[in-house]
Scaffold this active site. Structure first.
Site: not given
Ligand code: ADP
Ligand code: MG
Length: 540
Positions: A14, A75, A150, A176
């Protein structure tokens, strides 16, 4: 059939905007691979220091020490022009420097080992554009088997333990909300089949936007309190941003928290309390936008919200209570499914798909059939500047569709086909993917010629477009890629070479992703000359 234990394993990756995650099918299940710091997800971040390059956690730690040379979020640049207002607004918030490259392409500038280096976003991370994602994989020395949407991957993770059951088909909505993007998918899961009905998404809606709002809020608070504007100070902004993101996470399980940064600006300690409701207020328009995507997806799938059996949450930002509340209200109070690990679901599903393709899965997994759709419409620009649809969005992929076009002038011997992706009526408002000219058309009165244009999308979502004149058979084709994300062969070669040069520094990191394979050869020669005076086709 080969004994699956002797087959080489394939991994699922991912490649997130903010965090990345890797999994592998082993011992009849998916195992998420921890990085060298022992973490199951890795920040999508690269930092260039005096003597070496850092990736992941180590790079994220560099961000506050060396902000202008630590790249994150790249990205978000992919597939966009430098002049794009969204790019411009992102640039204003980033401590690292983004400059305008050829073709309006945004390029990232860093200092590395005393040298100035310029990278494209494709080199730094990956992207929405599929071909470019494959390029990024190749540059990393991986053999890319397939690119998966995704939410589809998340759906596999959700549905895997419901397979083969005799229960009737379920309509499953995957929500998502990640760091940079929001994606909604509606699937039916039944027997061993995962069939995507519709997808909707926003490539500029996610946790980073919520962080930005908090940062701006703090800048205002600071201004009010100390009459000083800190927004021009990259280091202060980055430190503030890190604290805001931390506070945001806390607010998913607490009613309030404090954002505090010592010696933030000119020696002044900053500290401000923020409540959960203030946070929601700052971002309410974004939250509502994410629920709107659900409506759009349902409309495209022609499904009433009451027909949805399961609403599944994934992506880090789906943890935000207000988002969950709005979503639950939209579904008239229905219980949301939170049993997926929002940080790992995509890598989990991708690992299952990888096992299927490598033939290393067990019987249950090998039976899975995946039917996906294309997320955005494809078409060509007609003479009136209109986007003429050839493949409408949410068409089941892979697919091949045709449409007939003709000349607009008497004795016109060539037609320029500009290919776009998007939903806007005016071609110019959509993503320009590339263009090619069909010449050698026999002289004839206008409208008398028939040119058949075929759009062919493979399982990876890569598009090939061809045009053929009916009487003479003259034809022309391109593998459509985004020239802005798409790189010329020398560029790709240079990047592969660079990747080799960085090898020693990357050795540690690379060991983790062991699925190294030969570089595949594929189509690079795609560009055709742009000439605005050329005549575009019209519908025949
Ligand atoms: P991506 O796939 O777009 O990289 P993710 O699904 O890994 O994103 O999510 C990352 C995002 O989720 C970040 O912006 C992070 O700050 C947010 N995030 C992670 N944990 C929490 C939480 N407990 N509450 C709110 N936002 C969160
Ligand atoms: Mg993601």
């Amino acid at each position: 059939m080969a004994d699956r234990r002797t087959l080489r394993p394939a991994i699922g990756i991912d490649l997130g905007t903010t965090y990345s995650c890797v999994g592998v099918w082993q011992h009849d299940r998916v195992e998420i691979v921890a990085n060298d710091q022992g973490n199951r997800t890795t920040p999508s971040c690269v930092a260039f220091a005096e003597t070496q390059r850092f990736v992941g956690d180590a790079a994220k730690n560099q961000v506050t020490m060396n902000p202008i040379n630590s790249i994150f979020d790249s990205k978000r640049l992919i597939g966009r022009r430098f002049s794009d207002p969204l790019v411009q607004s992102d640039i204003n918030l980033w401590p690292f420097k983004v400059i305008e490259g050829s073709n309006d392409q945004p390029m990232i500038k860093v200092a590395y080992k005393g040298e100035r280096r310029i990278f494209s976003a494709v080199e730094i991370s990956s992207m929405k554009m599929r071909q470019a994602t494959m390029d990024a994989g190749h540059i990393a020395g991986l053999k890319v088997m397939r690119i998966l949407n995704e939410p589809t991957a998340a759906a596999i993770a959700y549905g895997i333990d419901k397979l083969g059951s005799s229960i009737r088909k379920r309509n499953v909505l995957i929500f998502d909300l990640g760091g940079g993007t929001a994606d909604v998918s509606l699937l039916t899961i039944g027997g061993s089949e995962f069939k995507v009905k519709a997808v909707a998404g926003d490539t500029h809606l996610g946790g980073e936007d919520f962080d930005n709002r908090m940062v701006n809020h703090c800048v205002e608070v600071f201004k009010k309190k100390y009459k000083k504007d800190i927004s021009g100070n990259a280091k202060a902004m980055r430190r503030l941003r890190t604290e805001c993101e931390r506070a945001k996470r806390v607010l998913s399980s607490a009613l309030d928290t404090t954002i505090a940064v010592d010696a933030l600006y000119e020696g002044i300690d900053f500290s401000s309390n923020i409540t959960c409701s203030k946070f929601s207020e700052l971002n309410m328009d974004f939250f509502k936008k994410s629920v709107k995507l659900v409506e759009k997806c349902l409309a495209d799938a022609k499904l009433d919200k009451r027909s949805v059996h399961d609403v599944v949450l994934t992506g880090g930002s789906s943890r935000i209570p207000k988002v969950q509340q709005l979503l639950q209200e939209f579904f008239d109070g229905m219980e949301l499914k939170r049993n997926l690990n929002p940080d790992e679901a995509v890598a989990y599903g991708a690992s299952v798909q990888a096992a299927i393709m490598a033939g290393t899965g067990n019987e249950r997994v090998q039976d899975i059939v995946l039917v996906d759709v294309i997320p955005l419409s494809f078409g060509v620009e007609t003479d009136d500047g209109i986007m003429s649809l050839v493949i409408p969005r949410n068409t089941t992929s892979p697919t091949k569709m045709r449409r007939n076009y003709t000349t607009v002038k008497d004795n016109q011997t060539s037609i320029l086909f500009a290919v776009y992706e998007g939903e806007r009526t005016r071609a110019k408002d959509n993503y320009w993917l590339g263009e090619f000219r069909l010449s050698g058309i026999p002289a004839a009165p206008r409208g008398k010629i028939t040119v058949v244009v075929s759009f062919d999308i493979d399982t990876n979502g890569i598009l090939k477009v061809s045009a053929q004149e009916s009487t003479t058979g003259v034809s022309q084709k391109i593998t459509v890629t985004n020239d802005k994300a798409r790189l010329p062969r020398e560029e790709i070669n240079r990047m592969i070479k660079d990747a080799e040069n960085f090898k020693v520094e990357d050795e540690k990191y690379k060991k983790k992703a062991k699925a190294k394979g030969a570089l595949e050869d594929y189509d690079y020669d795609l560009k055709s000359i742009v000439n605005d005076k050329e005549i575009r086709p019209t519908l025949s």
